[in-house]
Write a protein that holds these residues in place. Sequence first.
Motif, PDB file in Angstrom:
ATOM      1  N   PRO A   1       7.682  10.552   8.168  1.00 28.88           N
ATOM      2  CA  PRO A   1       7.503  10.323   6.722  1.00 28.88           C
ATOM      3  C   PRO A   1       6.070   9.979   6.354  1.00 28.88           C
ATOM      4  CG  PRO A   1       8.518   8.413   7.758  1.00 28.88           C
ATOM      5  CD  PRO A   1       8.467   9.492   8.806  1.00 28.88           C
ATOM      6  N   GLY A   2       5.261   9.577   7.352  1.00 28.40           N
ATOM      7  CA  GLY A   2       3.902   9.121   7.099  1.00 28.40           C
ATOM      8  C   GLY A   2       3.936   7.712   6.515  1.00 28.40           C
ATOM      9  N   PRO A   3       2.826   7.003   6.612  1.00 25.15           N
ATOM     10  CA  PRO A   3       1.639   7.369   7.365  1.00 25.15           C
ATOM     11  C   PRO A   3       1.928   7.306   8.864  1.00 25.15           C
ATOM     12  CG  PRO A   3       1.431   5.117   6.545  1.00 25.15           C
ATOM     13  CD  PRO A   3       2.699   5.655   5.985  1.00 25.15           C
TER      14      PRO A   3
ATOM     15  N   GLU B   1      15.723   0.355   1.350  1.00 27.43           N
ATOM     16  CA  GLU B   1      15.843   1.783   0.999  1.00 27.43           C
ATOM     17  C   GLU B   1      14.524   2.322   0.460  1.00 27.43           C
ATOM     18  OE1 GLU B   1      18.353   4.519  -0.122  1.00 27.43           O
ATOM     19  OE2 GLU B   1      20.256   3.407  -0.133  1.00 27.43           O
ATOM     20  N   HIS B   2      14.352   3.607   0.640  1.00 25.73           N
ATOM     21  CA  HIS B   2      13.234   4.369   0.063  1.00 25.73           C
ATOM     22  C   HIS B   2      13.883   5.687  -0.368  1.00 25.73           C
ATOM     23  CE1 HIS B   2       9.410   6.081  -0.716  1.00 25.73           C
ATOM     24  NE2 HIS B   2       8.776   5.781   0.399  1.00 25.73           N
ATOM     25  N   PRO B   3      14.611   5.642  -1.494  1.00 28.06           N
ATOM     26  CA  PRO B   3      15.509   6.758  -1.805  1.00 28.06           C
ATOM     27  C   PRO B   3      14.825   8.104  -1.968  1.00 28.06           C
ATOM     28  CG  PRO B   3      15.515   5.099  -3.579  1.00 28.06           C
ATOM     29  CD  PRO B   3      14.768   4.518  -2.429  1.00 28.06           C
TER      30      PRO B   3
ATOM     31  N   PRO C   1       0.818  -1.226   0.000  1.00 28.41           N
ATOM     32  CA  PRO C   1       0.000   0.000   0.000  1.00 28.41           C
ATOM     33  C   PRO C   1       0.848   1.270   0.000  1.00 28.41           C
ATOM     34  CG  PRO C   1      -0.718  -1.544   1.706  1.00 28.41           C
ATOM     35  CD  PRO C   1       0.573  -2.075   1.169  1.00 28.41           C
ATOM     36  N   SER C   2       0.281   2.333  -0.532  1.00 29.33           N
ATOM     37  CA  SER C   2       0.947   3.640  -0.534  1.00 29.33           C
ATOM     38  C   SER C   2      -0.095   4.718  -0.791  1.00 29.33           C
ATOM     39  CB  SER C   2       2.003   3.693  -1.639  1.00 29.33           C
ATOM     40  OG  SER C   2       2.477   5.016  -1.810  1.00 29.33           O
ATOM     41  N   THR C   3       0.068   5.851  -0.147  1.00 32.54           N
ATOM     42  CA  THR C   3      -0.700   7.041  -0.507  1.00 32.54           C
ATOM     43  C   THR C   3       0.244   8.094  -1.076  1.00 32.54           C
ATOM     44  OG1 THR C   3      -2.361   6.622   1.187  1.00 32.54           O
ATOM     45  CG2 THR C   3      -2.201   8.887   0.386  1.00 32.54           C
ATOM     46  N   ARG C   4       1.212   8.542  -0.235  1.00 28.26           N
ATOM     47  CA  ARG C   4       2.100   9.650  -0.606  1.00 28.26           C
ATOM     48  C   ARG C   4       2.963   9.356  -1.827  1.00 28.26           C
ATOM     49  NH1 ARG C   4       0.769  10.108   4.565  1.00 28.26           N
ATOM     50  NH2 ARG C   4       0.649   7.885   4.232  1.00 28.26           N
ATOM     51  N   THR C   5       3.664   8.231  -1.782  1.00 30.41           N
ATOM     52  CA  THR C   5       4.664   7.961  -2.822  1.00 30.41           C
ATOM     53  C   THR C   5       3.982   7.770  -4.177  1.00 30.41           C
ATOM     54  OG1 THR C   5       5.924   6.855  -1.094  1.00 30.41           O
ATOM     55  CG2 THR C   5       6.658   6.532  -3.360  1.00 30.41           C
ATOM     56  N   ARG C   6       2.940   6.960  -4.172  1.00 31.13           N
ATOM     57  CA  ARG C   6       2.258   6.675  -5.432  1.00 31.13           C
ATOM     58  C   ARG C   6       1.617   7.936  -6.021  1.00 31.13           C
ATOM     59  NH1 ARG C   6      -1.390   1.395  -6.612  1.00 31.13           N
ATOM     60  NH2 ARG C   6      -3.197   2.438  -7.392  1.00 31.13           N
TER      61      ARG C   6
END
Length: 305
Positions: free
Chosen positions: A262-264, A134-136, A51-56
């Motif tokens: 960074p959220g959520p 990582e989440h660059p 799942p993702s809100t921000r990144t997507r």
Amino acid sequence: MTDGPRHLLSLAALDDAEFGHLFERAAALADGAAPGAPLAGLTLANLFCEPSTRTRASFELAARRIGATVLNLDLTRSSAVKGESLADTVRTLHAMHTELFVIRHADEDALVRLARTLGDARLAIANAGEGRTEHPTQGLIDALTIHRHFGGCAGIQVAIVGDIAHSRVARSAVHALHRLGAALRIAGPASLMPGAGEIPEAARCARFDDALEGAQVVMMLRVQRERIAAGGAPDAGAYFADWGLTEARLARAHPDAVVMHPGPFNRDVEIASDVADGPRQLIWHQVALGIPVRMAVLEWLAAGL
Ligand code: CP
């Protein structure tokens, strides 16, 4: 980086010139530089296995803003569930003239393996969060948030607190902030701290109060229940009592300290609701910077096609 197609798999894989370019370009875009349309005629696929809100959303908005056509594919509802490999899903979309792939994956090194499998194909992969490695783009966002607030990162005292063991965000933030000269410390419950020798760039604090002492930035992390074996995650109330950031605890930090996440975020688990809504939080600035950071990354990837 080695010769061959350009990907963003980790911040660690970038040389100083590449890292500097992405950081400065993202800063310029955040300051209002005209982005142009470097992705005009290109198609980007958002492939998310988690799942993702921000990144997507911000990859999609960033890509559209600079000219791309965007395709969103939920891998939990694609032919992946019929047994198709990630590499074959990418090959399928590439055959439909998709060039940019933004991928979130639960497995460590999934994207390095994917890039190796795809070889010299004319496509680019952006890591949108991989396992706990990582989440660059989040690391760039976090560093840019601090840079813009303090006018630089060098010498800034940053405490990262919570579930460090399972956090790809912590690893990328530490990497970015260490490169930029910040002074780093990490803290969390013993069961959620990384193994000895991991994240050597940051000092370890056994107690929350020690991590907070003089910190100018307090970056709180969510407990990643999805990566902890069933029954191993701490009780939310007990966690808040021991490791939740409250106004009283925040008073131990530097008088001008800011709060990041960074959220959520989970209200009243790792961060008290009034702190999350309070005057010292930069959480929504972090979210907003997702767009210029991802525009800079996509522009750079497109230039390598
Ligand atoms: N920070 C972050 O990666 O948020 P999402 O999971 O909503 O993308």
